[in-house]
Design a protein around this motif. Structure first.
Motif, PDB file in Angstrom:
ATOM      1  N   ASN A 168       0.833  -1.216   0.000  1.00 21.99           N
ATOM      2  CA  ASN A 168       0.000   0.000   0.000  1.00 21.99           C
ATOM      3  C   ASN A 168       0.860   1.255   0.000  1.00 21.99           C
ATOM      4  OD1 ASN A 168      -2.328  -1.525   0.060  1.00 21.99           O
ATOM      5  ND2 ASN A 168      -2.544  -1.424   2.290  1.00 21.99           N
ATOM      6  N   TRP A 169       1.929   1.235   0.797  1.00 24.08           N
ATOM      7  CA  TRP A 169       2.797   2.406   0.876  1.00 24.08           C
ATOM      8  C   TRP A 169       3.527   2.633  -0.450  1.00 24.08           C
ATOM      9  CZ3 TRP A 169       8.020   3.332   0.378  1.00 24.08           C
ATOM     10  CH2 TRP A 169       8.455   4.597   0.803  1.00 24.08           C
ATOM     11  N   SER A 170       3.995   1.540  -1.077  1.00 29.73           N
ATOM     12  CA  SER A 170       4.795   1.667  -2.295  1.00 29.73           C
ATOM     13  C   SER A 170       3.982   2.194  -3.467  1.00 29.73           C
ATOM     14  CB  SER A 170       5.418   0.315  -2.660  1.00 29.73           C
ATOM     15  OG  SER A 170       4.405  -0.623  -3.008  1.00 29.73           O
ATOM     16  N   VAL A 171       2.695   1.877  -3.527  1.00 34.72           N
ATOM     17  CA  VAL A 171       1.861   2.339  -4.638  1.00 34.72           C
ATOM     18  C   VAL A 171       1.116   3.613  -4.284  1.00 34.72           C
ATOM     19  CG1 VAL A 171       1.585  -0.006  -5.518  1.00 34.72           C
ATOM     20  CG2 VAL A 171      -0.117   0.914  -3.918  1.00 34.72           C
ATOM     21  N   GLY A 172       1.415   4.161  -3.108  1.00 39.27           N
ATOM     22  CA  GLY A 172       0.787   5.418  -2.725  1.00 39.27           C
ATOM     23  C   GLY A 172      -0.635   5.285  -2.245  1.00 39.27           C
ATOM     24  N   GLU A 215       1.523   2.143  10.244  1.00 42.32           N
ATOM     25  CA  GLU A 215       2.431   1.349   9.425  1.00 42.32           C
ATOM     26  C   GLU A 215       3.056   2.195   8.324  1.00 42.32           C
ATOM     27  OE1 GLU A 215      -0.439   0.420  10.458  1.00 42.32           O
ATOM     28  OE2 GLU A 215      -0.258  -1.551  11.419  1.00 42.32           O
ATOM     29  N   SER A 216       2.231   3.045   7.690  1.00 44.99           N
ATOM     30  CA  SER A 216       2.745   3.926   6.641  1.00 44.99           C
ATOM     31  C   SER A 216       3.723   4.942   7.211  1.00 44.99           C
ATOM     32  CB  SER A 216       1.574   4.643   5.959  1.00 44.99           C
ATOM     33  OG  SER A 216       2.045   5.576   5.011  1.00 44.99           O
ATOM     34  N   PHE A 217       3.426   5.450   8.414  1.00 48.78           N
ATOM     35  CA  PHE A 217       4.322   6.398   9.071  1.00 48.78           C
ATOM     36  C   PHE A 217       5.695   5.771   9.288  1.00 48.78           C
ATOM     37  CE2 PHE A 217       6.287   8.248  12.780  1.00 48.78           C
ATOM     38  CZ  PHE A 217       6.033   9.610  12.682  1.00 48.78           C
ATOM     39  N   VAL A 218       5.702   4.543   9.805  1.00 50.23           N
ATOM     40  CA  VAL A 218       6.962   3.861  10.089  1.00 50.23           C
ATOM     41  C   VAL A 218       7.725   3.560   8.809  1.00 50.23           C
ATOM     42  CG1 VAL A 218       7.969   1.750  11.030  1.00 50.23           C
ATOM     43  CG2 VAL A 218       6.123   2.898  12.250  1.00 50.23           C
ATOM     44  N   LEU A 219       7.019   3.061   7.793  1.00 50.12           N
ATOM     45  CA  LEU A 219       7.683   2.744   6.529  1.00 50.12           C
ATOM     46  C   LEU A 219       8.296   3.987   5.900  1.00 50.12           C
ATOM     47  CD1 LEU A 219       5.099   0.246   5.021  1.00 50.12           C
ATOM     48  CD2 LEU A 219       7.467  -0.271   5.610  1.00 50.12           C
ATOM     49  N   GLY A 220       7.538   5.083   5.905  1.00 53.92           N
ATOM     50  CA  GLY A 220       8.059   6.318   5.340  1.00 53.92           C
ATOM     51  C   GLY A 220       9.271   6.825   6.094  1.00 53.92           C
ATOM     52  N   THR A 221       9.245   6.704   7.410  1.00 58.16           N
ATOM     53  CA  THR A 221      10.362   7.173   8.229  1.00 58.16           C
ATOM     54  C   THR A 221      11.614   6.343   7.987  1.00 58.16           C
ATOM     55  OG1 THR A 221       8.818   7.927   9.941  1.00 58.16           O
ATOM     56  CG2 THR A 221      11.112   7.607  10.592  1.00 58.16           C
ATOM     57  N   PHE A 222      11.473   5.023   7.917  1.00 54.37           N
ATOM     58  CA  PHE A 222      12.635   4.161   7.728  1.00 54.37           C
ATOM     59  C   PHE A 222      13.195   4.232   6.304  1.00 54.37           C
ATOM     60  CE2 PHE A 222      11.537   1.142  11.427  1.00 54.37           C
ATOM     61  CZ  PHE A 222      12.336   1.882  12.274  1.00 54.37           C
ATOM     62  N   LEU A 223      12.312   4.195   5.322  1.00 53.31           N
ATOM     63  CA  LEU A 223      12.777   4.110   3.942  1.00 53.31           C
ATOM     64  C   LEU A 223      13.279   5.443   3.409  1.00 53.31           C
ATOM     65  CD1 LEU A 223      10.078   1.694   2.464  1.00 53.31           C
ATOM     66  CD2 LEU A 223      12.356   1.148   3.334  1.00 53.31           C
ATOM     67  N   LYS A 224      12.666   6.542   3.855  1.00 51.99           N
ATOM     68  CA  LYS A 224      13.104   7.866   3.410  1.00 51.99           C
ATOM     69  C   LYS A 224      14.095   8.522   4.366  1.00 51.99           C
ATOM     70  CE  LYS A 224       8.933   9.065   0.796  1.00 51.99           C
ATOM     71  NZ  LYS A 224       7.827  10.070   0.645  1.00 51.99           N
ATOM     72  N   HIS A 225      14.257   7.917   5.548  1.00 51.32           N
ATOM     73  CA  HIS A 225      15.145   8.466   6.567  1.00 51.32           C
ATOM     74  C   HIS A 225      14.750   9.882   6.966  1.00 51.32           C
ATOM     75  CE1 HIS A 225      17.792   5.014   6.120  1.00 51.32           C
ATOM     76  NE2 HIS A 225      17.765   5.201   4.817  1.00 51.32           N
ATOM     77  N   GLU A 226      13.460  10.122   7.002  1.00 50.24           N
ATOM     78  CA  GLU A 226      12.964  11.423   7.438  1.00 50.24           C
ATOM     79  C   GLU A 226      11.554  11.275   7.981  1.00 50.24           C
ATOM     80  OE1 GLU A 226      11.103  13.030   3.190  1.00 50.24           O
ATOM     81  OE2 GLU A 226      13.062  13.777   3.875  1.00 50.24           O
ATOM     82  N   VAL A 227      11.157  12.240   8.816  1.00 51.18           N
ATOM     83  CA  VAL A 227       9.827  12.224   9.400  1.00 51.18           C
ATOM     84  C   VAL A 227       8.827  12.689   8.347  1.00 51.18           C
ATOM     85  CG1 VAL A 227       8.386  13.135  11.259  1.00 51.18           C
ATOM     86  CG2 VAL A 227      10.824  12.703  11.652  1.00 51.18           C
ATOM     87  N   PRO A 228       7.656  12.051   8.236  1.00 49.92           N
ATOM     88  CA  PRO A 228       6.667  12.481   7.243  1.00 49.92           C
ATOM     89  C   PRO A 228       6.348  13.958   7.356  1.00 49.92           C
ATOM     90  CG  PRO A 228       6.031  10.376   8.180  1.00 49.92           C
ATOM     91  CD  PRO A 228       7.230  10.840   8.954  1.00 49.92           C
ATOM     92  N   THR A 229       6.117  14.582   6.217  1.00 52.55           N
ATOM     93  CA  THR A 229       5.845  16.010   6.143  1.00 52.55           C
ATOM     94  C   THR A 229       4.614  16.380   6.968  1.00 52.55           C
ATOM     95  OG1 THR A 229       6.753  16.040   3.909  1.00 52.55           O
ATOM     96  CG2 THR A 229       5.400  17.932   4.573  1.00 52.55           C
ATOM     97  N   GLY A 230       4.745  17.448   7.721  1.00 52.38           N
ATOM     98  CA  GLY A 230       3.621  17.957   8.498  1.00 52.38           C
ATOM     99  C   GLY A 230       3.530  17.413   9.903  1.00 52.38           C
ATOM    100  N   PHE A 231       4.295  16.372  10.223  1.00 52.70           N
ATOM    101  CA  PHE A 231       4.214  15.818  11.574  1.00 52.70           C
ATOM    102  C   PHE A 231       4.956  16.752  12.526  1.00 52.70           C
ATOM    103  CE2 PHE A 231       5.160  12.663  14.950  1.00 52.70           C
ATOM    104  CZ  PHE A 231       3.864  12.214  15.150  1.00 52.70           C
ATOM    105  N   PRO A 232       4.332  17.121  13.649  1.00 50.98           N
ATOM    106  CA  PRO A 232       4.912  18.174  14.500  1.00 50.98           C
ATOM    107  C   PRO A 232       6.169  17.772  15.263  1.00 50.98           C
ATOM    108  CG  PRO A 232       2.935  17.265  15.514  1.00 50.98           C
ATOM    109  CD  PRO A 232       3.021  16.670  14.147  1.00 50.98           C
TER     110      PRO A 232
END
Length: 605
Positions: free
Chosen positions: A546-550, A558-575
């Motif tokens: 689901n994360w890979s196809v957007g 789960e998407s938050f964790v995947l984005g953080t690990f794979l992009k090495h950054e916190v998702p945009t907009g998270f405080p």
């Protein structure tokens, strides 16, 4: 040899001193067992319920009242509803709505006399045993020994000394109960209360048959209800036993049995009424968040989702959801848990012994009471099983059948001796051989725990106390931390920890209940986010796809964790943007520079 010395020796060989010798010998054996077990098989507290009870007891012992550092979103919802929802902002310490009071208050006294201070751990030093966990385990092992003594006395009253010794030995040799002693939750105390309840019932039955006075009978009936009430305030599911208790008292061989039943019920209500009233005042429910256990693990509220809900929606709940939960859990109980009830072969003797009637009516009535309890608790366990039970199914507080096991051992041992007495061996040694084989079979799991490889005291993943304390030190003492292990952060880190919301919500402008922003913006600012291996191990292939196809059903964590690990950054907009310890192997995010400074200081130390 003098006459006085001869009398003294005779006293301990054949006289009244033989009982003292047996008692002292048994005490030495139990103490030795505890020492050997803790040296070879001790683990720090591994159950959420154990850590929850420990942190609550510490708050009580510290004079903070019956308040918790483990904040459930459902608890926030109940408190808000009771207050009318005028001011959703949370102020002050949060009242505990999950735990009945007897065990935490008793444990608070134990922590009060703990001979050492709570240790400050460092991730730079080797770690194995958390001393407060060992202290709590020792207290529960003391309760274990009290239960063994009570069981011995009950078995001796019901049968004879050989059955009593065998029952106590099997109980003490069952690995499951030693593992319960390490969990930190109230199971060992519940076992003590249940054996006490059966003992009082047996005395009431015997007294009714012997023609005891009406006053004595009413006192004993009230004691039955009082013990049942104490059990309910130790574990709420114990309260269901008031049903078989009422039926049992109503079946006494006494013309006053109806009034005795009323006395037992009245005593039960008198004991639990103050606490139920407190819960109503604070949350509008009789048993706090435990009132919603029946909703957990249904298709509408899978796992522990309802406890993580700020606004639970029951509109989609139907009768078939509860029926499905009952059937699914009931099947597992009958297939797996009932045949190995208590983790001992002795339960099989009990089940076979149901085909054998007793000449003594009291024995038949006590066994019938155990069967009624078995039926009631099977239903309660199937419908009340929570999401946390999946992590530690055998030693979960939801394992109610284990509480019945010690009394089951008594009846199992009685059948064994009945069969053994019918066995006429050519030599006495054969009799003891048969007894030895049974002892080895029933205590084999316990014996294997003493053999290498030994279990590590550290319960990782996901609990590593030095790491937990390191992250806690980076936040203010009155700050809220959202985490997937709030019970551990509350106990080891001494921080108010709110359970990870159901979703994090990728776009904070969207309106969505039960998410991070709903808590952070409208209840209490969240100063840090702490996600451990508990979340990582729940990542599934479907989540990655689901994360890979957007496809962001990725309002999910789960998407938050995947984005953080794979992009090495916190998702945009998270405080919470700062990661003072990096993003591996655990995610720890904060909102201030203060945590960064504390991280540097911690590394320098």
């Amino acid at each position: 040899m003098s006459v006085g010395l001869q009398n003294f020796i005779h006293k301990f060989e054949q006289g009244t001193g033989t009982r003292l010798v047996r008692v002292v010998s048994a005490a030495i054996v139990m103490l030795a067992l505890a020492i050997v077990y803790d040296l070879t098989a001790f683990t720090n507290i591994s159950t959420p319920e154990g850590m929850d009870a420990a942190q609550l007891a510490r708050n009580i012992a510290s004079g903070r009242g019956y308040t918790t550092d483990f904040v459930r979103p459902l608890s926030i919802h109940l408190v808000e509803q009771r207050r009318g929802g005028d001011d959703p902002k949370m102020a002050g310490r949060h009242p505990d709505l999950a735990n009945p009071p007897v065990y935490p208050v008793l444990l608070a006294g134990v922590l009060k006399v703990m001979p050492f201070a709570t240790p400050e751990l460092s991730s730079q030093k080797p770690f194995s045993v958390y001393l407060p966990d060992l202290w709590i385990a020792m207290f529960n092992q003391l309760l274990f020994f009290v239960a063994a003594v009570l069981l011995f006395r009950l078995a001796r009253r019901l049968f004879d000394e050989p059955v009593a010794w065998a029952s106590a030995a099997v109980f003490l040799g069952t690995d499951l109960f030693w593992r319960f002693s390490l969990t930190g939750h109230s199971t060992m105390l519940v076992v003590v209360v249940f054996i006490t309840l059966v003992s009082v019932l047996e005395r009431l039955e015997t007294g009714a048959r012997e023609g005891k006075s009406a006053r004595w009978l009413f006192v004993m009936a009230a004691a039955v209800g009082g013990v049942a009430g104490v059990g309910c305030l130790t574990r709420y599911s114990f309260g269901w036993l008031i049903v078989p208790v009422a039926f049992w008292v109503n079946g006494l061989p006494s013309p006053k049995r109806m009034r005795l039943t009323v006395a037992a019920m009245a005593a039960f209500l008198v004991v639990i009424a103050p606490w139920v009233t407190r819960n109503f005042v604070v949350s509008g429910t009789p048993f706090g968040t435990a009132s919603f256990a029946v909703f957990q693990n249904t298709t509408q509220f899978p796992a522990s989702e309802i406890e993580r809900s700020l606004t639970p929606d029951y509109r989609e709940m139907r009768g078939e959801h509860f029926w499905q939960k009952l059937l699914a859990n009931g099947r597992e109980i009958f297939e797996k848990e009932l045949p190995r009830m208590g983790g001992s072969w002795m339960a099989a003797f009990f089940l076979v012994g149901l085909l054998m009637p007793f000449r003594n009516p009291t024995l038949g009535r006590v066994r019938w009471f155990v069967m009624q309890c078995l039926l009631v608790w099977t239903l309660a366990q199937a419908l009340g099983r929570t999401g946390l039970a999946a992590d530690t199914p055998d030693v979960s507080p939801d394992n109610l059948l284990a509480v019945l096991a010690p009394v089951v051992f008594v009846f199992g041992a009685s059948l064994f001796f009945i069969l053994l007495n019918q066995f006429q061996p050519p030599m006495p040694v054969a009799r003891y051989t048969v007894m030895g084989i049974l002892g080895l079979a029933t205590c084999a799991p316990m014996a294997f725990t003493f053999l290498p490889p030994h279990r590590s005291p550290v319960v990782y993943p996901p609990y590593y106390p030095p790491w937990i304390q390191e992250k806690a030190r980076m936040t203010d003492e009155d700050a809220w931390v959202m985490t997937d292990i709030p019970w551990a952060l509350a106990w080891y880190g001494r921080r108010q920890s709110v359970w990870q919301s159901i979703r994090y919500r990728a776009n904070p402008d969207e309106k969505f209940k039960n998410d991070f922003y709903e808590i952070n913006d409208h209840r209490q600012p969240v100063s840090a986010l702490y996600l451990t291996a508990k979340t990582l191990k729940n990542l599934e292939t479907q989540s990655v796809w689901n994360w890979s196809v957007g496809d962001d059903r990725g309002q999910e964590w789960e998407s938050f964790v995947l984005g953080t690990f794979l992009k090495h950054e916190v998702p945009t907009g998270f405080p919470l943007k700062r990661a003072p310890l990096g993003l591996m192997p655990e995610i720890f995010l904060t909102d201030t520079e203060r945590s960064q400074t504390k991280s540097i200081q911690s590394q320098q130390q």
